[in-house]
Write an enzyme that holds these catalytic residues in place. Sequence first.
Site, short mmCIF file in Angstrom:
data_model
loop_
_atom_site.label_atom_id
_atom_site.label_comp_id
_atom_site.label_asym_id
_atom_site.label_seq_id
_atom_site.Cartn_x
_atom_site.Cartn_y
_atom_site.Cartn_z
N HIS A 1 0.81 -1.22 0.00
CA HIS A 1 0.00 0.00 0.00
C HIS A 1 0.85 1.27 0.00
CE1 HIS A 1 0.16 1.14 4.39
NE2 HIS A 1 0.28 -0.15 4.60
N ASP B 1 6.12 2.52 6.40
CA ASP B 1 4.83 1.83 6.40
C ASP B 1 3.90 2.55 5.44
OD1 ASP B 1 2.49 0.48 6.95
OD2 ASP B 1 2.35 1.17 9.03
N GLU C 1 -5.15 1.46 2.87
CA GLU C 1 -4.94 0.33 3.77
C GLU C 1 -5.08 0.75 5.22
OE1 GLU C 1 -2.60 -2.42 6.39
OE2 GLU C 1 -2.38 -0.27 6.05
N GLU C 2 -4.61 1.96 5.53
CA GLU C 2 -4.57 2.40 6.93
C GLU C 2 -5.96 2.59 7.55
OE1 GLU C 2 -2.08 2.29 8.73
OE2 GLU C 2 -0.29 2.51 7.49
N ASP D 1 4.07 -5.86 3.60
CA ASP D 1 3.87 -4.73 4.51
C ASP D 1 5.08 -4.67 5.43
OD1 ASP D 1 2.61 -2.66 6.14
OD2 ASP D 1 0.69 -3.43 5.44
N HIS E 1 4.41 3.68 13.05
CA HIS E 1 3.43 4.75 13.19
C HIS E 1 3.96 5.91 14.03
CE1 HIS E 1 -0.53 2.58 11.91
NE2 HIS E 1 0.50 2.32 11.11
#
Length: 368
Positions: free
Chosen positions: A80, A192, A225-226, A248, A335
């Site tokens: 993603h 990410d 995706e998130e 991922d 994150h």
Amino acid sequence: MAKKKTAKKVSKQKSEAYEAPEFLVDLLNARSPTGAEYEAQAVVDKHVEPAVDAYRRDTMGNRFATVNPDGDPRVLFAGHIDELGLIITYINEQGFLYFDTLGGHDKTMISGRRVSILTKDGVIKGVTGKRAIHLMSPEDRKKVPETHEIWIDLGVKTKAEAEALVRIGDTAVYDQSFELIRGSVGVARAFDDKAGAYAVLEAVRRLKSEKKLAARVTAAATTQEEIGTRGAMTAAFSENPDFAIAVDVGHATDSPDCDPRKYGSFKQGGGPIVCRGPNINPVIFEHIIRCAEKNKIPYQLEADPRPTGTDARAIQVAQSGIATGLLSIPLRYMHTPSEMVDLEDVEHTVQLLVEFALSLKKGERGIW
């Protein structure tokens, strides 16, 4: 709608004798909050479209790059291109912007950050703010501020000034770019999953020149995706492959305060993490392991007892079911504005994807 622009070119990223691939650097520096992936799309268009046999876009903003379009079996690699972000929800009379989060933020990380807001007229810079620690009571200092207690300061004086620059619904990301800090180890706000997206797209670019490729291979740069693997849902449905591998990031647990009894043992620099569990088709799992061992590609094993928090969860149950695998690139500080990855793990992931695709024979399926 933000303008479709590629990320501003920066000087080549080198650390000692290591140089990061230009495509990866461009992708990491592209600002692509969930639902506003324009800059990352433009980077993929630039680097991938000219290098493959077929290329398409869809209404979710996904990008699909295919090589050997008449091949068998049909394979889908997915990574993603969206990242965490902020979305403007309110502007007060003094011109301060309030926002909600796009994706799973650690609220302790939000305040005191420079941000880039994507608007129809270009990027507007701002700073996230909250009440200074000197003005807090001892009790307040112990609290994590709620999202509505943090704001974005544009340096303006009035609501009218702010509204001339931004609109409700504009999105923002932290103003923090990619940097190599030691050898092949780099930091970025959005490894990410720009690392995974790069891996699947780069694998397809390399497969273009492989004469012994029997399979039809498509790399999908997926969106949203998130907030629930939404781009992968439509990508898997439209492609309907025989095999799929999502790529991922996963938690590198070799930093302090990570208990391997709870989270497993995964090392930065230890190679891609190969997932095993109900989300993973056993045929594709064993095939991935054989490819890694045959080609001496380092890998690590992860057990996950439930649908994973990745595109793999959506792909597995699309159409009548898709034989799905999952590779995770070890990452520290997920994150946060400074996620850390060893780019050698990214390269080994690309190599494993290439070898997996080349190992497939016509007629192979994931039925078990």
